[in-house]
Write a protein that holds these residues in place. Structure first.
Motif, PDB file in Angstrom:
ATOM      1  N   SER A 125       0.754  -1.081  -0.105  1.00 11.85           N
ATOM      2  CA  SER A 125      -0.076   0.080   0.011  1.00 11.85           C
ATOM      3  C   SER A 125       0.885   1.366  -0.052  1.00 11.85           C
ATOM      4  CB  SER A 125      -0.907   0.267   1.102  1.00 11.85           C
ATOM      5  OG  SER A 125      -1.823  -0.969   0.924  1.00 11.85           O
ATOM      6  N   VAL A 126       1.931   1.298   0.745  1.00 12.71           N
ATOM      7  CA  VAL A 126       2.801   2.374   0.984  1.00 12.71           C
ATOM      8  C   VAL A 126       3.369   2.594  -0.526  1.00 12.71           C
ATOM      9  CG1 VAL A 126       4.917   1.353   2.002  1.00 12.71           C
ATOM     10  CG2 VAL A 126       4.134   3.991   2.671  1.00 12.71           C
ATOM     11  N   LEU A 127       4.101   1.585  -1.070  1.00 17.18           N
ATOM     12  CA  LEU A 127       4.684   1.726  -2.247  1.00 17.18           C
ATOM     13  C   LEU A 127       3.479   2.331  -3.274  1.00 17.18           C
ATOM     14  CD1 LEU A 127       6.745  -1.490  -2.483  1.00 17.18           C
ATOM     15  CD2 LEU A 127       7.585   0.803  -2.242  1.00 17.18           C
ATOM     16  N   SER A 128       2.500   1.969  -3.370  1.00 13.79           N
ATOM     17  CA  SER A 128       1.210   2.287  -4.290  1.00 13.79           C
ATOM     18  C   SER A 128       1.265   3.915  -3.975  1.00 13.79           C
ATOM     19  CB  SER A 128       0.004   1.735  -3.959  1.00 13.79           C
ATOM     20  OG  SER A 128      -0.776   2.057  -4.687  1.00 13.79           O
ATOM     21  N   ALA A 129       1.219   4.326  -2.545  1.00 15.56           N
ATOM     22  CA  ALA A 129       1.189   5.801  -2.391  1.00 15.56           C
ATOM     23  C   ALA A 129       2.367   6.622  -2.881  1.00 15.56           C
ATOM     24  CB  ALA A 129       1.088   6.036  -0.893  1.00 15.56           C
ATOM     25  N   ILE A 130       3.558   6.119  -2.860  1.00 13.79           N
ATOM     26  CA  ILE A 130       4.777   6.624  -3.568  1.00 13.79           C
ATOM     27  C   ILE A 130       4.436   6.692  -4.886  1.00 13.79           C
ATOM     28  CG2 ILE A 130       7.228   6.405  -3.848  1.00 13.79           C
ATOM     29  CD1 ILE A 130       7.197   5.212  -0.908  1.00 13.79           C
ATOM     30  N   SER A 131       3.984   5.849  -5.656  1.00 15.41           N
ATOM     31  CA  SER A 131       3.789   5.588  -7.097  1.00 15.41           C
ATOM     32  C   SER A 131       2.715   6.679  -7.309  1.00 15.41           C
ATOM     33  CB  SER A 131       2.918   4.417  -7.715  1.00 15.41           C
ATOM     34  OG  SER A 131       3.987   3.229  -7.127  1.00 15.41           O
ATOM     35  N   ASP A 132       1.848   6.998  -6.702  1.00 16.18           N
ATOM     36  CA  ASP A 132       0.955   8.302  -6.904  1.00 16.18           C
ATOM     37  C   ASP A 132       1.789   9.626  -6.613  1.00 16.18           C
ATOM     38  OD1 ASP A 132      -1.187   6.616  -7.353  1.00 16.18           O
ATOM     39  OD2 ASP A 132      -2.173   7.056  -5.567  1.00 16.18           O
ATOM     40  N   LEU A 133       2.606   9.587  -5.802  1.00 18.58           N
ATOM     41  CA  LEU A 133       3.378  10.861  -5.657  1.00 18.58           C
ATOM     42  C   LEU A 133       4.188  11.108  -6.753  1.00 18.58           C
ATOM     43  CD1 LEU A 133       4.185  10.730  -1.834  1.00 18.58           C
ATOM     44  CD2 LEU A 133       2.780  12.635  -2.910  1.00 18.58           C
ATOM     45  N   GLY A 134       4.977  10.086  -7.337  1.00 15.36           N
ATOM     46  CA  GLY A 134       5.825  10.111  -8.315  1.00 15.36           C
ATOM     47  C   GLY A 134       7.399  10.417  -8.095  1.00 15.36           C
TER      48      GLY A 134
END
Length: 495
Positions: A125-134
């Motif tokens: 989940s946190v890796l997905s959050a970082i993906s969103d941030l870019g």
């Protein structure tokens, strides 16, 4: 397990007749309401509970997150005396699900600070959050945490999430590195993440080669694999290859195309200017075209200057999703390019009547651990606005010596030329780039994340900057990555 509402009502009748109710019966009713989508009934029952346990609290956190009520989820979380890893993971997932990646990352940091060891779902989940941030810096920190704590990458799709994160943060080489590292333990998610990542970077041929490797190793592709493949063909202008893979998906692998696959084919034909084929897909597919299908036609119409087809596609898209501002904006832009200013005014009036607001262009850049944001025509970082505007003036003057001439057709307003030149200078990606030139050392790449599609003028502008200033510049826009270096772009002008 999901329950129908009539089953829930029957269960509630039994629940109400019980002389003694233990915490298990309360939790069963709450999770039943949540599984049926009855968040309010679950909330009322949760508030009536004489004694709550960790299971009931976790269920409500998860439920509130899925219904977009993150503040209520956090309220439950903060009142808990005892929290387990599921409590933390549910909060992180709630913020990720609701496109609030910064809060998700803050929760993950807090989780570590109190000594809770994250499980695989929390890390994914946190890796997905970082993906969103870019921005990759946070992702590298998570990767280091995984390595130091000897967490298996094959555990719970962590490797897939890492590959996806690196690709979405503009570091496709790192994504390849993770993919190679798990060579003997790969699952289908790892293959799909790499193919999809290569697609968004415009590396269509590489994506096809990865798929061929996958076939040689006897890995069975799934429907997600083909979404990545067809997208790669679309971004790379590989129409023949796209047709071929759409065919073998059905004939060789017996995968029935879904709306997403048809959408890829519509986009593939539209980008290539083959409107008859694109509209043929819409007419012949076994389901109603969704808003994304019509927006693909609309975007292609804008690109190729086909106002008639674009107008029809826009009306279909607006009927399908009347609250989606992008359809109105694209139609307005088509009219503006044709200098049909009365029609532009009508579209804007329609937006006003329907309460639809245009999403402003916004670009972000990470400098010294802090994300700085810039809005089109407005500097968000007031502290730095003066020097940013001065830098833009300096850059424009330098580029003009190299032949740069602003593309005034990109300003879709009926105003004087000088006003158009000023507005072009205030596009958000130009301001973010100027900020990066000021604050990021020579030799280091400049990474910019844009929420909308980059415009043609900014694309030409950044290409020239990469050559004149000898800088490598990476821009992630709404659709794909653009890697600028030595005056050229990885998209090869096909975007």
């Amino acid at each position: 397990m999901y329950m129908e509402l009539d089953e829930i009502e029957m269960a509630r009748m039994v629940f109400d007749k019980m002389l003694e109710r233990d915490v298990i019966s309360w939790n069963s009713m709450i999770t039943g309401y949540l599984s049926a989508g009855e968040i309010e009934l679950a909330r009322v029952l949760f508030n009536e509970m004489p004694e709550r346990d960790i299971v009931s609290c976790n269920a409500m956190i998860d439920g509130y997150g899925k219904f977009g009520k993150c503040e209520l989820a956090e309220e439950v979380f903060r009142m808990m005396n005892d929290k387990d890893v599921v409590s933390w993971t549910s909060m992180i997932s709630a913020y990720v699900l609701n496109h609030r990646p910064r809060e998700a990352l803050d929760f993950f940091r807090e989780m570590l600070s109190v000594g809770v060891r994250p499980d695989a779902p929390a890390i994914v989940s946190v890796l997905s959050a970082i993906s969103d941030l870019g921005f990759v810096e946070e992702g590298k920190w998570i990767h280091t945490h995984i390595s130091k704590n000897k967490i298996e990458l094959s555990n719970g799709f962590i490797a897939s999430a890492l590959i996806d994160m690196y690709a979405k943060c503009g570091h496709i080489e790192n994504a390849y590195h993770v993919f190679r590292y798990v060579s003997h333990r790969r699952n289908i998610g790892d293959w799909n993440a790499l193919i999809s990542g290569l697609s968004t970077h415009g590396l269509g041929q590489d994506a096809l080669e990865v798929f061929l490797d996958m076939e040689r190793m006897g890995i069975e592709p799934n429907e997600i694999t083909f979404i990545g493949l067809l997208s790669a063909c679309s971004h790379g202008g590989m129409v023949d290859e796209g047709q071929y893979y759409f065919k073998i998906m059905q004939e060789k692998y017996n995968i029935v195309p879904k709306i997403q696959h048809y959408g890829c084919m519509i986009d593939l034909y539209g980008r290539a200017g083959r409107f008859e084929d694109a509209l043929g897909v819409i007419q012949n597919m076994p389901m109603e075209a969704d808003v994304l299908a019509w927006k693909a036609i609309l975007s292609a119409s804008m690109k190729h200057g086909n106002a008639a087809i674009g107008e029809n596609a826009a009306l279909k898209a607006m009927d399908s999703a009347p609250e989606d501002s992008s359809s109105y904006v694209l139609l307005s832009n088509i009219y503006a390019k044709a200098r049909r200013w009365d029609d532009v005014a009508k579209v804007r009036l329609l937006m006003k009547e329907r309460g639809v607001k245009k999403i402003p262009g916004c670009s972000s850049i990470l400098v010294n651990g802090k994300v700085h944001g810039f809005l089109a025509r407005k500097e968000m970082d007031i502290e730095f606005s003066g020097e940013v505007l001065l830098k833009i003036d300096e850059v424009v003057a330098k580029l003009k010596l190299e032949g740069y001439e602003p593309d005034l057709t990109q300003v879709l307003l009926d105003i004087e030329e000088e006003g158009k030149r000023s507005l072009l200078c205030l596009h958000s990606e130009k301001m973010a780039l100027a900020f990066g030139l000021i604050n990021i050392r020579n030799g280091a790449p400049i990474h910019i994340v844009k929420n909308l599609r980059i415009c043609c003028d900014c694309h030409s502008f950044i290409k020239l900057v990469s050559r004149v200033y000898s800088r490598r510049i990476v821009v992630r826009d709404q659709n794909r990555f653009h890697h600028f270096e030595n005056g050229s772009c990885s998209c090869k002008e096909y975007w």
